[in-house]
Design an enzyme around this catalytic site. Structure first.
Site, PDB file in Angstrom:
ATOM      1  N   TYR A  17     -18.982   8.570 -15.694  1.00  0.00           N
ATOM      2  CA  TYR A  17     -20.107   9.108 -14.926  1.00  0.00           C
ATOM      3  C   TYR A  17     -19.910  10.601 -14.620  1.00  0.00           C
ATOM      4  O   TYR A  17     -20.681  11.180 -13.871  1.00  0.00           O
ATOM      5  CB  TYR A  17     -20.289   8.319 -13.632  1.00  0.00           C
ATOM      6  CG  TYR A  17     -20.635   6.861 -13.880  1.00  0.00           C
ATOM      7  CD1 TYR A  17     -21.925   6.493 -14.267  1.00  0.00           C
ATOM      8  CD2 TYR A  17     -19.673   5.856 -13.766  1.00  0.00           C
ATOM      9  CE1 TYR A  17     -22.256   5.169 -14.517  1.00  0.00           C
ATOM     10  CE2 TYR A  17     -19.997   4.523 -14.018  1.00  0.00           C
ATOM     11  CZ  TYR A  17     -21.283   4.187 -14.392  1.00  0.00           C
ATOM     12  OH  TYR A  17     -21.608   2.869 -14.644  1.00  0.00           O
ATOM     13  N   TYR A  35     -28.446   1.942 -11.435  1.00  0.00           N
ATOM     14  CA  TYR A  35     -27.823   1.939 -10.105  1.00  0.00           C
ATOM     15  C   TYR A  35     -26.890   3.135  -9.936  1.00  0.00           C
ATOM     16  O   TYR A  35     -26.476   3.457  -8.830  1.00  0.00           O
ATOM     17  CB  TYR A  35     -27.084   0.608  -9.851  1.00  0.00           C
ATOM     18  CG  TYR A  35     -25.603   0.622 -10.201  1.00  0.00           C
ATOM     19  CD1 TYR A  35     -25.176   0.493 -11.515  1.00  0.00           C
ATOM     20  CD2 TYR A  35     -24.643   0.788  -9.204  1.00  0.00           C
ATOM     21  CE1 TYR A  35     -23.825   0.516 -11.830  1.00  0.00           C
ATOM     22  CE2 TYR A  35     -23.295   0.805  -9.512  1.00  0.00           C
ATOM     23  CZ  TYR A  35     -22.888   0.685 -10.822  1.00  0.00           C
ATOM     24  OH  TYR A  35     -21.552   0.716 -11.131  1.00  0.00           O
ATOM     25  N   ARG A  36     -26.612   3.852 -11.040  1.00  0.00           N
ATOM     26  CA  ARG A  36     -25.605   4.921 -11.028  1.00  0.00           C
ATOM     27  C   ARG A  36     -25.694   5.581 -12.391  1.00  0.00           C
ATOM     28  O   ARG A  36     -25.993   4.897 -13.381  1.00  0.00           O
ATOM     29  CB  ARG A  36     -24.253   4.249 -10.867  1.00  0.00           C
ATOM     30  CG  ARG A  36     -23.025   5.086 -10.868  1.00  0.00           C
ATOM     31  CD  ARG A  36     -21.848   4.139 -10.719  1.00  0.00           C
ATOM     32  NE  ARG A  36     -20.603   4.819 -10.514  1.00  0.00           N
ATOM     33  CZ  ARG A  36     -19.427   4.204 -10.391  1.00  0.00           C
ATOM     34  NH1 ARG A  36     -19.367   2.888 -10.467  1.00  0.00           N
ATOM     35  NH2 ARG A  36     -18.323   4.875 -10.185  1.00  0.00           N
TER      36      ARG A  36
END
Ligand code: ADP
Length: 521
Positions: free
Chosen positions: A91, A464-465
């Site tokens: 991420y 969600y991310r």
């Protein structure tokens, strides 16, 4: 990595700011050499690392130092990107959204301030890693169990702040936060929930406090620097039954979702259940070239070879029952009955108990072994996660799985996916593995990711991310009422951080001076 300055900041002003930071933390904790900057890059970047290049890092050792740094950042208009341990792999790692941002590295603040055994909580600083807390609990034989994500290298606080999760009853980590200490972008210090009372006796015990509840405002946002956090831990159970099963066909996923969802919603099963595709059995133990050297994604014949040689199914999953033996037995009966309608297979079962701890897996322990997967293609490996939230209905989940797989095939990328059954939703983590040194492959990765975000948004599924590079695009997909949520986020941002110094662009939230028109990706 050569220096990229924050927007609108001259070299002289930047140097003056670093000198001021050094006055707070000491010169050795302002890290601004080329080598230092390189350490904070996204080590798995699929694109140009310069897209998210830090200008320096500063590493305070106390809340007071964080406050002082934040105040100086306002005075010198220097953007700061807080990280706890910076292992947000897949991420963006420790890199900032906006190039030129200074990393606020909280890794030195690693005190475990309290562990309360009977009430099952800990109060920790952001630099406490999963390994640190695990060592602390095991060395003192404290019978509290942690919930640890697949890559256990990161920090407990950082993971909870990003809504990380694991397949344990306390696996929704952010839901187990109970009170925070936060340095606001002004430099002011607040404690949330019951901790707002100077002499509170119930800070880590009651989540809501009095009036508005703030903990979740500081999760996946850029509204504050969390310097302390209380997290609930699970009391060691009397017994754990571990049930494993594999199913042979891609479409078996459908009935699994329909069977597991009511068991989750009714509390028969209490943890997120990861249903993982065959590929993870190969990516962590071998390289792709050992299986397939042709063009495009791995074909079905090779998939079947991997399944047979690794003795796995197309989908593989583990259920765990935690608690008193009598209750586990009753739950096991209910689970078996639910499965009997769909398969004649029996679960493989192991039984752990405090009295017999060598049988089957007991307390979760941190590991970094799954990171071995980035070696799948050889070269400098990397991975990205595409993580939409899907309703737990067989038809929708199967449609999402097939559509995603088709996109992977179109882009020549091997499909690798886990569907986490979480009760009223399924979080679908799609893993994209690549060789960073292969520009053709990384171009395909971006083509794939763009298509997946658009496809999911069209169906009404949000992530969600997401990775730094996709934060604007994903934020723009939350578009009800002309992006009303974005306007709300920006109103709060402007109120709390008028100079826009904290984590510009985090989750698509930009300070006023750097803002593009609402909803533009
Ligand atoms: P981990 O070390 O667990 O992998 P990171 O330190 O990489 O977690 O944190 C992930 C992200 O969460 C960061 O990029 C940042 O946006 C946010 N974050 C982490 N720690 C804090 C903190 N203490 N305060 C505010 N935001 C944080």
């Amino acid at each position: 990595m050569s220096l990229v300055l924050p927007p609108g900041v001259t070299r002289a002003a930047f140097d003056a700011a670093l000198a001021a930071f050094a006055g707070v933390v000491g010169r050795q904790w302002v890290l601004a050499s080329d080598e230092d900057r390189e350490t904070y890059l996204d080590i798995y970047a699929a694109g140009d690392e310069a897209d998210h290049a830090p200008s320096a890092a500063v590493a305070p050792e106390s809340t007071e130092q964080v406050q002082a740094i934040v105040r100086l950042a306002n005075a010198h208009r220097i953007p700061l990107w807080p990280i706890s341990r910076g292992k947000n792999f897949g991420y963006g790692g420790s890199a900032p959204r906006m190039s030129g941002t200074v990393i606020l590295d909280l890794g030195r603040m690693k005190r475990i301030l309290e562990v309360n055994e009977p009430l099952g909580y800990c109060i920790i600083e952001p630099g406490v890693g999963f390994y640190d807390l695990h060592d602390y609990l095991t060395a003192r034989k404290i019978p509290l169990w942690m919930s640890i994500p697949g890559n256990g290298w990161g920090s407990v606080v950082g993971n909870a702040l990003e809504r990380g999760f694991a397949a344990t009853p306390y696996g929704d980590h952010t839901a187990n936060i109970c009170g925070m200490e936060v340095v606001l972008p002004s430099g002011d210090l607040v404690r949330t929930g019951m901790g707002a009372m100077a002499n509170s006796r119930a800070w880590p015990l009651f989540k809501h406090g009095f009036g508005p509840s703030w903990d979740q405002i500081f999760v996946q946002s850029n509204y504050g620097v969390v310097t302390r956090l209380a997290l609930w831990l699970m009391p060691q159970p009397e017994e754990v039954l571990t049930l494993t099963m594999s199913v042979p066909e891609p479409d078996d996923l459908g009935w699994l979702i329909d069977v597991l969802t009511p068991l989750r919603i009714r509390g028969v099963l209490e943890h997120p259940i990861g249903i993982t595709s065959y590929l993870s059995a190969a990516t962590t133990t071998s390289q792709r070239s050992e299986w397939y050297q042709g063009e495009g994604a791995i074909p079905e014949s090779v998939i079947r070879e991997i399944m047979s040689k690794r003795a796995v199914g197309w989908w593989n999953f583990t259920l765990r029952l935690y608690g008193h033996a009598e209750i586990n037995q009753a739950r096991l009966n209910v689970v078996r009955r639910a499965f009997a309608a769909h398969t004649r297979q029996q679960f493989q079962i192991t039984r752990w108990s405090a009295a017999n701890p060598t049988h089957g897996p007991g307390a979760p322990a941190p590991t970094v072994a799954p990171l071995q997967m980035i070696n799948w293609h050889g070269g400098r490996g990397g991975h990205l996660g595409f993580s939409p939230v899907v309703p737990p209905e067989a038809g929708r989940v199967l449609e999402q799985m097939h559509a995603t797989r088709r996109r992977y095939d179109e882009c020549g990328i091997d499909y690798s996916s886990t569907f986490y059954v979480c009760g009223r939703h399924v979080t679908n983590i799609n893993l994209i593995l690549y060789n960073r040194d292969d520009p053709h492959m990384t171009a395909n990765v971006h083509r794939l990711f763009d298509a997946l975000v658009k496809d999911s948004a069209a169906k009404g599924y949000g992530e969600y991310r997401t990775h730094l590079s996709y934060m604007d695009q994903v934020a723009a997909s939350f578009d009800f009422n002309g992006h009303a949520l974005q306007r709300l986020n920006e109103t709060v941002k402007d109120a709390l951080d008028p100079n826009g110094i904290l984590a510009p662009g985090k989750n698509g939230i930009w300070p006023r001076a750097l803002r593009k028109p609402t909803g533009s990706p």
